[in-house]
Design an enzyme around this catalytic site. Structure first.
Site, mmCIF file in Angstrom:
data_model
loop_
_atom_site.group_PDB
_atom_site.id
_atom_site.type_symbol
_atom_site.label_atom_id
_atom_site.label_comp_id
_atom_site.label_asym_id
_atom_site.label_seq_id
_atom_site.Cartn_x
_atom_site.Cartn_y
_atom_site.Cartn_z
ATOM 1 N N MET A 11 -6.662 -7.289 5.804
ATOM 2 C CA MET A 11 -7.470 -6.249 6.450
ATOM 3 C C MET A 11 -8.813 -6.844 6.871
ATOM 4 S SD MET A 11 -6.786 -3.057 3.846
ATOM 5 C CE MET A 11 -7.385 -3.985 2.440
ATOM 6 N N ILE A 51 -6.447 -6.872 -3.396
ATOM 7 C CA ILE A 51 -7.159 -8.119 -3.677
ATOM 8 C C ILE A 51 -8.522 -8.101 -2.999
ATOM 9 C CG2 ILE A 51 -7.082 -10.632 -3.509
ATOM 10 C CD1 ILE A 51 -4.029 -10.388 -3.281
ATOM 11 N N GLY A 91 -13.219 -5.366 3.839
ATOM 12 C CA GLY A 91 -12.303 -6.412 4.277
ATOM 13 C C GLY A 91 -11.621 -7.139 3.136
ATOM 14 N N SER A 92 -10.307 -7.153 3.107
ATOM 15 C CA SER A 92 -9.606 -7.840 2.033
ATOM 16 C C SER A 92 -8.109 -7.903 2.318
ATOM 17 C CB SER A 92 -9.881 -7.151 0.696
ATOM 18 O OG SER A 92 -9.553 -8.009 -0.362
ATOM 19 N N ARG A 93 -7.285 -7.761 1.271
ATOM 20 C CA ARG A 93 -5.847 -8.000 1.407
ATOM 21 C C ARG A 93 -5.065 -7.149 0.407
ATOM 22 N NH1 ARG A 93 -3.643 -14.002 0.059
ATOM 23 N NH2 ARG A 93 -1.713 -13.418 -0.978
#
Length: 245
Positions: free
Chosen positions: A115, A173, A203-205
């Site tokens: 993301m 994450i 923002g990440s995953r």
């Protein structure tokens, strides 16, 4: 219009409107605006104040929470995140999940969704079921797009079990900019497919571990929409091909 029902027979108002802002983000947006106005009006630093005011609008946009049309089907495993698929691989379970009862033994398919700061960051349940466990692991804040982030970064696992015993695990994450994982649910909650379950700030995953006998129905680089994109058909394994344009 608030409370207006939409359907697939043309009912409801289909006009464009600003998406709702999740309550988690309203205070951040208001704080950003207050600081920007202080810089602009009190300190009279226009060179800095106007870009900060524009950034404040970006903060609100980050926490936008649009409605989603959740597809129906007992075999559907939905994307939990908006973003882009950056990894599809057969992997070993993370060490903290390896001994969890009910999860498939041996290597499993993992689909990773990255993301960016421009994506919607509300995460949604990939299947309907009971939230059997949440496991929080402190860690680093390295680039979430790296493979090692699955085992080194700060992360939170969610294990969801359907009534028929099918179990899906997902991992939120944290990354370089994302510094907090915010859950909206707790152990024992009964979840609907596509229900909002949490967010990761800035923002990440999200990793999704597929059940045994299930292969991904998506491609590397594909854009996903949380609660709408079908990642896999549970119990089905078949080759999926696409064309890179």
């Amino acid at each position: 219009m608030a409370g207006n029902m939409l359907d697939n027979r043309g009912g409801g108002d289909g006009g464009w409107s600003f998406p709702a802002i999740h309550p988690e983000g309203r205070r951040f947006g208001l704080i950003a605006i207050a600081i920007s106005l202080a810089v602009l009006l009190v300190l009279d630093w226009e060179l800095l104040g106007w870009p900060m005011l524009a950034l404040s609008a970006g903060v609100f946009a980050f926490f936008r929470d649009p409605e989603r049309a959740v597809p129906q089907g007992s075999d559907l495993l939905l994307s939990p995140a908006d973003g882009r698929i950056t990894q599809i691989a057969e992997v070993e379970w993370p060490r903290e999940l390896a001994a969890v009862p009910g999860l498939a033994t041996g290597p499993v398919w993992r689909v990773s969704i990255f993301m960016s700061v421009f994506d919607v960051h509300i995460n949604r349940a990939p299947i309907a079921g009971s939230l059997r466990d949440m496991i929080y692991m402190p860690g680093e804040f390295a680039n979430a797009d790296l493979d090692k982030a699955s085992e080194r970064n700060e992360r939170q696992h969610m294990i969801i079990e359907r009534g028929d015993g099918t179990v899906v695990a997902l991992t939120q994450i944290a990354g370089l900019i994302a510094r907090r994982i915010v859950p909206f649910v707790k152990n024992g909650d009964i979840l609907a497919a596509g229900q909002r379950i949490g967010l990761i700030r800035f923002g990440s995953r999200v990793d999704v571990y597929l059940p045994a006998g299930t292969q991904p129905a998506v491609l590397m680089g594909q854009k996903t929409v949380a609660g709408e994109t079908v990642l896999a058909h549970i119990g089905q394994s078949r080759l999926i091909e696409g064309i890179a344009l």
